[in-house]
Enzyme design. Structure first.
Site, PDB file in Angstrom:
ATOM      1  CG  MET A   1      -1.960  -1.107   1.216  1.00 41.51           C
ATOM      2  SD  MET A   1      -3.140  -0.922  -0.115  1.00 41.51           S
ATOM      3  CE  MET A   1      -4.205  -2.328   0.201  1.00 41.51           C
ATOM      4  CB  CYS A   2       0.570   4.425  -1.420  1.00 40.07           C
ATOM      5  SG  CYS A   2       0.784   3.420  -2.907  1.00 40.07           S
TER       6      CYS A   2
END
Length: 265
Positions: A1-2
């Site tokens: 994820m970011c």
């Protein structure tokens, strides 16, 4: 994820303190080493800095950290690639023009079935699910509202509906701004905090840095920071819930809704 970082303020404000914490998560205290970017609005214009390299080692990130660009609206992102290669064109945030305004978007999450989204004239340059989702969102906006409405409330309501649609394709946390409003949507992880008088001190989680906001602000300042995870360890951040859509205008919440089917998705 970011991870995401945004700011909405009623006066031009620099985001150096928060960005200092975020950049450490880009390959040092966090795994998000596949690029980073940040957009600052100045009136109707904007400045964007991007680098496909880890933010913790980026000389451009150091420049942004040390250069106090003042803005009322900021959108930033550090990337851990899952859709699309590590490249400059796949680095968030992305910007498109609608109604003579620049809209800037950043996304945290992963979508499936996004290839079927119709983007109209807003074609993606890279090959991420995030940019395609953004182009679809802008296309939906233009089709529903061919001209800029005087009242933005229906626009916000429609944005919320579109975000609900994208959430059904997977994890969809996002920030979107046109320089005046900062829009946020949560699937699983997004937090915010509004700082106003009386201001106090705050310490970063990811870096040994403490700031006394009392020395940096006036009694009339209102500054809201939105982040995937809290950036400080001594403040009370508000966690958004699944399906929550919230719009900030010069630091204040002006629109808020939660999807009725949020618990079913």
């Amino acid at each position: 994820m970011c991870e995401l970082l945004g700011m909405s303020a009623n006066v031009p404000t620099d985001i150096c303190f928060s960005f200092t914490g975020l950049m450490q998560r880009g390959g040092n205290t966090g795994p998000h080493r596949d690029g980073w970017g940040i957009t600052f609005y100045e009136g109707k214009g904007f400045r964007t800095f991007k680098d496909p390299n880890p933010s913790c080692k980026s000389r451009i990130a150091e420049l942004v950290q040390q250069y106090p660009i003042k803005s009322r609206a900021v959108v930033s992102h550090i990337r851990q690639a899952n859709r699309g290669g590590v490249s400059l064109e796949n680095t968030h945030p992305f910007t498109r023009e609608v109604w003579g305004n620049y809209w800037t978007f950043a996304h945290n999450g992963q979508l499936t079935g996004y290839e079927q989204l119709v983007t109209g004239r807003n074609q993606a340059v890279g090959d991420t699910d995030s940019e395609i989702a953004f182009c679809w969102l802008m296309n939906q906006l233009e089709m529903r509202f061919p001209v800029l409405p005087e009242d933005m409330t229906p626009v916000f309501g429609y944005f919320a509906e579109c975000c609900d649609t994208l959430r059904k394709l997977g994890v969809y946390n996002m920030l979107l701004s046109n320089g005046e409003y900062v829009l946020s949507y949560c699937t699983n992880n997004l937090h915010w905090i509004t700082r106003r008088a009386p201001f106090g001190k705050a310490s970063l989680i990811d870096e040994d840095v403490t700031i006394d906001f009392q020395r940096e602000t006036t009694a009339n300042d209102v500054v809201t920071v939105i982040a995937t995870q809290p950036l400080t360890n001594d403040e009370s951040w508000q966690k958004m819930v699944r399906g929550e859509f919230r719009v900030f205008h010069f630091g204040e919440t002006v629109y808020y809704t939660i999807a009725v089917d949020a618990n079913a998705c």
